[in-house]
Scaffold this active site. Structure first.
Site, PDB file in Angstrom:
ATOM      1  N   MET A 192       0.845  -1.197   0.000  1.00 23.93           N
ATOM      2  CA  MET A 192       0.000   0.000   0.000  1.00 23.93           C
ATOM      3  C   MET A 192       0.881   1.249   0.000  1.00 23.93           C
ATOM      4  O   MET A 192       0.453   2.335   0.399  1.00 23.93           O
ATOM      5  CB  MET A 192      -0.937  -0.019   1.210  1.00 23.93           C
ATOM      6  N   HIS A 220       9.520  -3.510   3.207  1.00 30.32           N
ATOM      7  CA  HIS A 220       9.069  -3.751   1.826  1.00 30.32           C
ATOM      8  C   HIS A 220      10.278  -4.020   0.927  1.00 30.32           C
ATOM      9  O   HIS A 220      10.232  -4.894   0.056  1.00 30.32           O
ATOM     10  CB  HIS A 220       8.341  -2.520   1.272  1.00 30.32           C
TER      11      HIS A 220
HETATM   12  O1  PAF Z   1      -0.135  -5.746   3.745  1.00 28.95           O
HETATM   13  C1  PAF Z   1      -0.550  -4.803   3.048  1.00 28.95           C
HETATM   14  O2  PAF Z   1       0.122  -3.798   2.860  1.00 28.95           O
HETATM   15  C2  PAF Z   1      -1.924  -4.913   2.407  1.00 28.95           C
HETATM   16  O3  PAF Z   1      -2.829  -5.546   3.255  1.00 28.95           O
HETATM   17  C3  PAF Z   1      -1.900  -5.592   1.029  1.00 28.95           C
HETATM   18  C4  PAF Z   1      -1.470  -7.040   1.117  1.00 28.95           C
HETATM   19  C5  PAF Z   1      -0.953  -4.836   0.100  1.00 28.95           C
HETATM   20  C6  PAF Z   1      -3.297  -5.551   0.406  1.00 28.95           C
HETATM   21  O4  PAF Z   1      -3.759  -4.246   0.241  1.00 28.95           O
END
Ligand code: PAF
Length: 289
Positions: A30, A37
Protein backbone atom coordinates in the site's frame (compact mmCIF):
# COMPACT_ATOMS: atom_id res chain seq x y z
CA UNK A 1 11.49 0.48 -14.30
CA UNK A 2 8.05 1.21 -15.74
CA UNK A 3 5.11 2.73 -13.92
CA UNK A 4 1.78 1.27 -15.02
CA UNK A 5 -1.61 2.71 -14.13
CA UNK A 6 -4.01 0.54 -16.10
CA UNK A 7 -5.02 -3.09 -15.62
CA UNK A 8 -5.05 -3.63 -19.39
CA UNK A 9 -1.43 -2.50 -19.73
CA UNK A 10 -0.37 -4.56 -16.70
CA UNK A 11 -1.93 -7.70 -18.17
CA UNK A 12 -0.27 -7.04 -21.55
CA UNK A 13 3.17 -6.66 -19.90
CA UNK A 14 2.92 -9.84 -17.83
CA UNK A 15 1.51 -11.85 -20.69
CA UNK A 16 4.52 -10.80 -22.83
CA UNK A 17 6.84 -11.93 -20.02
CA UNK A 18 5.05 -15.25 -19.77
CA UNK A 19 5.29 -15.80 -23.55
CA UNK A 20 9.07 -15.41 -23.11
CA UNK A 21 8.97 -18.07 -20.36
CA UNK A 22 9.97 -15.49 -17.73
CA UNK A 23 8.99 -16.00 -14.09
CA UNK A 24 7.15 -13.16 -12.39
CA UNK A 25 7.26 -12.15 -8.71
CA UNK A 26 4.56 -9.91 -7.22
CA UNK A 27 4.96 -7.74 -4.13
CA UNK A 28 1.60 -6.24 -3.13
CA UNK A 29 1.96 -3.05 -1.06
CA UNK A 30 0.00 0.00 0.00
CA UNK A 31 3.03 2.24 -0.53
CA UNK A 32 4.83 4.37 2.08
CA UNK A 33 7.60 1.86 1.52
CA UNK A 34 10.31 1.12 4.06
CA UNK A 35 13.18 -1.35 4.48
CA UNK A 36 10.67 -4.12 5.27
CA UNK A 37 9.07 -3.75 1.83
CA UNK A 38 12.53 -3.38 0.28
CA UNK A 39 13.49 -6.79 1.69
CA UNK A 40 10.46 -8.39 -0.03
CA UNK A 41 11.23 -6.68 -3.33
CA UNK A 42 14.94 -7.60 -3.20
CA UNK A 43 14.02 -11.22 -2.56
CA UNK A 44 11.59 -11.20 -5.49
CA UNK A 45 14.23 -9.62 -7.76
CA UNK A 46 16.63 -12.41 -6.79
CA UNK A 47 14.12 -15.23 -7.27
CA UNK A 48 12.26 -14.14 -10.44
CA UNK A 49 13.03 -12.86 -13.94
CA UNK A 50 10.70 -9.89 -13.41
CA UNK A 51 9.20 -8.20 -10.35
CA UNK A 52 5.93 -6.30 -10.22
CA UNK A 53 5.27 -4.13 -7.15
CA UNK A 54 1.73 -2.87 -6.64
CA UNK A 55 1.28 0.40 -4.78
CA UNK A 56 -2.38 0.84 -3.95
CA UNK A 57 -4.07 2.01 -0.75
CA UNK A 58 -7.00 -0.38 -0.88
CA UNK A 59 -10.13 1.31 0.46
CA UNK A 60 -12.12 -1.91 0.95
CA UNK A 61 -9.84 -3.20 3.71
CA UNK A 62 -10.21 -0.09 5.93
CA UNK A 63 -13.12 -0.34 8.33
CA UNK A 64 -12.32 3.15 9.64
CA UNK A 65 -12.57 6.09 7.18
CA UNK A 66 -10.20 8.26 9.25
CA UNK A 67 -7.57 5.50 9.13
CA UNK A 68 -7.89 5.39 5.32
CA UNK A 69 -7.55 9.17 5.03
CA UNK A 70 -4.54 9.26 7.37
CA UNK A 71 -2.72 6.43 5.57
CA UNK A 72 0.60 7.86 4.28
CA UNK A 73 0.91 8.26 0.48
CA UNK A 74 4.44 8.76 -0.91
CA UNK A 75 4.40 7.44 -4.50
CA UNK A 76 7.37 9.47 -5.76
CA UNK A 77 9.69 8.34 -2.98
CA UNK A 78 8.34 4.79 -3.31
CA UNK A 79 9.23 4.68 -7.01
CA UNK A 80 12.73 6.02 -6.34
CA UNK A 81 13.32 3.27 -3.77
CA UNK A 82 11.86 0.56 -6.04
CA UNK A 83 14.01 1.62 -8.97
CA UNK A 84 17.14 1.54 -6.79
CA UNK A 85 16.49 -2.07 -5.74
CA UNK A 86 15.70 -3.42 -9.18
CA UNK A 87 11.89 -3.66 -9.43
CA UNK A 88 10.78 -3.88 -13.06
CA UNK A 89 7.18 -2.64 -12.91
CA UNK A 90 5.23 -0.52 -10.44
CA UNK A 91 1.47 -0.94 -10.71
CA UNK A 92 -0.08 2.21 -9.22
CA UNK A 93 -3.73 2.29 -10.29
CA UNK A 94 -6.58 4.59 -9.24
CA UNK A 95 -9.45 3.26 -7.12
CA UNK A 96 -11.75 3.42 -10.19
CA UNK A 97 -9.31 1.34 -12.21
CA UNK A 98 -9.28 -1.46 -9.63
CA UNK A 99 -12.95 -1.19 -8.67
CA UNK A 100 -14.85 -0.02 -11.79
CA UNK A 101 -17.87 -1.24 -9.86
CA UNK A 102 -18.24 -2.13 -6.18
CA UNK A 103 -16.68 -5.49 -5.31
CA UNK A 104 -19.48 -7.54 -3.74
CA UNK A 105 -17.50 -10.79 -3.46
CA UNK A 106 -17.28 -12.24 0.02
CA UNK A 107 -14.45 -14.39 1.35
CA UNK A 108 -14.64 -16.45 4.51
CA UNK A 109 -11.92 -18.72 5.89
CA UNK A 110 -12.63 -19.23 9.58
CA UNK A 111 -10.94 -19.30 11.97
CA UNK A 112 -8.05 -17.55 10.17
CA UNK A 113 -10.13 -14.46 9.30
CA UNK A 114 -12.45 -14.34 12.32
CA UNK A 115 -9.97 -14.30 15.24
CA UNK A 116 -7.73 -11.43 16.42
CA UNK A 117 -7.60 -8.74 13.67
CA UNK A 118 -10.68 -10.35 12.12
CA UNK A 119 -12.64 -9.84 15.34
CA UNK A 120 -11.42 -6.28 15.97
CA UNK A 121 -11.55 -5.05 12.34
CA UNK A 122 -14.73 -6.51 10.83
CA UNK A 123 -14.54 -6.67 7.03
CA UNK A 124 -10.77 -6.05 6.98
CA UNK A 125 -9.75 -9.46 5.67
CA UNK A 126 -12.63 -9.52 3.21
CA UNK A 127 -11.16 -6.33 1.71
CA UNK A 128 -7.65 -7.80 1.75
CA UNK A 129 -8.91 -10.89 -0.12
CA UNK A 130 -10.76 -8.70 -2.63
CA UNK A 131 -7.66 -6.74 -3.59
CA UNK A 132 -5.13 -9.56 -3.32
CA UNK A 133 -7.28 -11.93 -5.43
CA UNK A 134 -7.65 -9.19 -8.07
CA UNK A 135 -3.88 -8.59 -8.10
CA UNK A 136 -3.24 -12.34 -8.38
CA UNK A 137 -5.65 -12.56 -11.31
CA UNK A 138 -4.16 -9.48 -13.04
CA UNK A 139 -0.54 -10.62 -12.71
CA UNK A 140 -0.81 -14.43 -12.33
CA UNK A 141 2.59 -14.38 -10.58
CA UNK A 142 4.78 -17.41 -9.92
CA UNK A 143 5.57 -16.08 -6.44
CA UNK A 144 3.99 -13.46 -4.19
CA UNK A 145 5.81 -11.97 -1.21
CA UNK A 146 4.26 -10.87 2.11
CA UNK A 147 5.87 -9.66 5.34
CA UNK A 148 5.39 -11.70 8.50
CA UNK A 149 4.57 -8.59 10.50
CA UNK A 150 1.06 -9.21 9.16
CA UNK A 151 1.23 -12.81 10.35
CA UNK A 152 -2.53 -13.35 10.26
CA UNK A 153 -2.84 -11.82 6.79
CA UNK A 154 -0.50 -14.49 5.41
CA UNK A 155 -2.65 -17.28 6.93
CA UNK A 156 -5.80 -15.75 5.40
CA UNK A 157 -4.16 -15.34 1.97
CA UNK A 158 -2.87 -18.93 2.05
CA UNK A 159 -6.42 -20.13 2.88
CA UNK A 160 -7.80 -18.04 0.01
CA UNK A 161 -5.28 -19.46 -2.47
CA UNK A 162 -6.03 -23.03 -1.27
CA UNK A 163 -9.71 -22.31 -1.91
CA UNK A 164 -8.97 -21.13 -5.48
CA UNK A 165 -6.83 -24.26 -5.99
CA UNK A 166 -9.82 -26.36 -4.85
CA UNK A 167 -11.87 -24.48 -7.49
CA UNK A 168 -9.25 -25.47 -10.10
CA UNK A 169 -7.95 -21.94 -10.79
CA UNK A 170 -4.78 -22.41 -12.87
CA UNK A 171 -3.13 -19.22 -11.56
CA UNK A 172 -3.58 -20.42 -7.96
CA UNK A 173 -2.09 -23.84 -8.66
CA UNK A 174 1.11 -22.25 -9.91
CA UNK A 175 1.37 -19.60 -7.23
CA UNK A 176 3.83 -19.86 -4.35
CA UNK A 177 3.12 -17.62 -1.31
CA UNK A 178 6.46 -16.53 0.17
CA UNK A 179 6.40 -15.20 3.76
CA UNK A 180 9.36 -12.93 4.62
CA UNK A 181 10.76 -12.20 8.11
CA UNK A 182 9.87 -9.00 10.00
CA UNK A 183 12.44 -6.22 9.60
CA UNK A 184 13.00 -4.20 12.79
CA UNK A 185 14.52 -0.87 13.75
CA UNK A 186 17.66 -1.16 15.87
CA UNK A 187 15.56 -0.69 19.00
CA UNK A 188 13.27 -3.57 18.01
CA UNK A 189 10.23 -1.71 16.66
CA UNK A 190 8.79 -3.65 13.72
CA UNK A 191 8.96 -1.55 10.54
CA UNK A 192 5.52 -0.36 9.46
CA UNK A 193 4.21 2.40 7.20
CA UNK A 194 2.17 3.53 10.21
CA UNK A 195 5.36 4.29 12.19
CA UNK A 196 5.65 7.57 10.25
CA UNK A 197 2.42 8.66 11.98
CA UNK A 198 3.98 8.33 15.45
CA UNK A 199 4.84 11.55 17.32
CA UNK A 200 8.35 11.61 18.85
CA UNK A 201 7.10 10.65 22.33
CA UNK A 202 5.06 7.79 20.84
CA UNK A 203 8.00 6.56 18.77
CA UNK A 204 10.09 6.56 21.97
CA UNK A 205 7.76 4.16 23.83
CA UNK A 206 6.78 1.90 20.89
CA UNK A 207 9.89 -0.39 21.15
CA UNK A 208 8.57 -1.59 24.52
CA UNK A 209 6.16 -3.82 22.59
CA UNK A 210 8.89 -6.02 21.13
CA UNK A 211 10.91 -5.79 24.35
CA UNK A 212 7.96 -7.31 26.26
CA UNK A 213 7.37 -9.96 23.60
CA UNK A 214 11.02 -11.01 23.71
CA UNK A 215 10.97 -11.13 27.52
CA UNK A 216 7.81 -13.24 27.34
CA UNK A 217 9.64 -15.90 25.30
CA UNK A 218 12.13 -16.31 28.15
CA UNK A 219 9.27 -16.23 30.69
CA UNK A 220 7.33 -18.90 28.74
CA UNK A 221 10.08 -21.46 29.44
CA UNK A 222 8.89 -21.77 33.05
CA UNK A 223 5.24 -20.62 32.82
CA UNK A 224 1.93 -21.62 31.27
CA UNK A 225 0.46 -20.09 28.12
CA UNK A 226 -2.05 -18.06 30.14
CA UNK A 227 0.64 -16.77 32.54
CA UNK A 228 2.85 -15.83 29.60
CA UNK A 229 0.01 -13.98 27.89
CA UNK A 230 -0.74 -12.02 31.08
CA UNK A 231 2.96 -11.28 31.57
CA UNK A 232 3.29 -9.69 28.11
CA UNK A 233 0.07 -7.71 28.50
CA UNK A 234 1.07 -6.38 31.93
CA UNK A 235 4.60 -5.44 30.80
CA UNK A 236 3.20 -3.40 27.92
CA UNK A 237 0.27 -1.82 29.79
CA UNK A 238 2.74 -0.71 32.50
CA UNK A 239 4.25 1.72 29.96
CA UNK A 240 2.36 5.00 29.99
CA UNK A 241 0.89 5.60 26.53
CA UNK A 242 0.68 1.93 25.52
CA UNK A 243 -2.48 -0.14 25.78
CA UNK A 244 -2.85 -3.71 24.55
CA UNK A 245 -5.97 -4.25 22.46
CA UNK A 246 -5.44 -8.03 22.38
CA UNK A 247 -2.69 -10.54 22.82
CA UNK A 248 -3.27 -14.10 21.75
CA UNK A 249 -0.96 -17.09 21.69
CA UNK A 250 -2.00 -19.32 18.81
CA UNK A 251 -1.29 -22.35 16.70
CA UNK A 252 0.87 -20.76 13.98
CA UNK A 253 -0.90 -22.69 11.20
CA UNK A 254 -4.59 -22.52 12.20
CA UNK A 255 -4.42 -19.36 14.38
CA UNK A 256 -6.54 -21.07 17.02
CA UNK A 257 -5.65 -20.15 20.61
CA UNK A 258 -3.58 -22.73 22.42
CA UNK A 259 -4.04 -23.59 26.09
CA UNK A 260 -0.77 -25.49 26.51
CA UNK A 261 2.68 -25.35 24.91
CA UNK A 262 2.07 -28.94 23.73
CA UNK A 263 -1.06 -28.00 21.77
CA UNK A 264 0.73 -27.27 18.50
CA UNK A 265 4.05 -27.81 16.78
CA UNK A 266 4.50 -24.11 15.99
CA UNK A 267 3.20 -21.42 18.32
CA UNK A 268 3.03 -17.68 17.69
CA UNK A 269 2.05 -14.73 19.88
CA UNK A 270 0.14 -12.01 17.99
CA UNK A 271 -0.43 -8.59 19.49
CA UNK A 272 -2.08 -5.27 18.75
CA UNK A 273 -1.27 -2.22 20.86
CA UNK A 274 -2.65 1.31 20.88
CA UNK A 275 0.21 3.79 21.07
CA UNK A 276 -0.17 7.40 22.22
CA UNK A 277 -3.05 9.83 22.27
CA UNK A 278 -4.15 9.60 18.61
CA UNK A 279 -3.82 6.54 19.07
CA UNK A 280 -1.77 4.68 16.43
CA UNK A 281 -2.55 0.96 16.22
CA UNK A 282 0.65 -1.12 16.08
CA UNK A 283 0.82 -4.85 15.45
CA UNK A 284 3.63 -7.29 16.06
CA UNK A 285 4.18 -10.99 16.68
CA UNK A 286 6.74 -13.43 18.01
CA UNK A 287 7.50 -17.12 17.70
CA UNK A 288 7.51 -19.32 20.85
CA UNK A 289 8.27 -22.61 19.13
O1 PAF B 1 -0.14 -5.75 3.75
C1 PAF B 1 -0.55 -4.80 3.05
O2 PAF B 1 0.12 -3.80 2.86
C2 PAF B 1 -1.92 -4.91 2.41
O3 PAF B 1 -2.83 -5.55 3.25
C3 PAF B 1 -1.90 -5.59 1.03
C4 PAF B 1 -1.47 -7.04 1.12
C5 PAF B 1 -0.95 -4.84 0.10
C6 PAF B 1 -3.30 -5.55 0.41
O4 PAF B 1 -3.76 -4.25 0.24
Amino acid sequence: MEIINSVKELKAKVSALRSDNKTVGLVPTMGALHAGHASLVSRSVKENDATVVSVFVNPTQFNDKKDLQAYPRTLEADCALLESIGADYVFAPSVEEVYPEPDTRTFSYPPTDTVMEGAFRPGHFNGVCQIVSKLFMFVEPDRAYFGEKDFQQIAVIKAMVADYVAQDAEWAKRLDICPCPIVREEDGLALSSRNTLLADNERAIAPNIYKALKASVEYSKTHTVEETKQFAIEEINAVEGLEVQYYDIVNALTLESVASWDDAEHIQGCITVFCGATPIRLIDNINYK
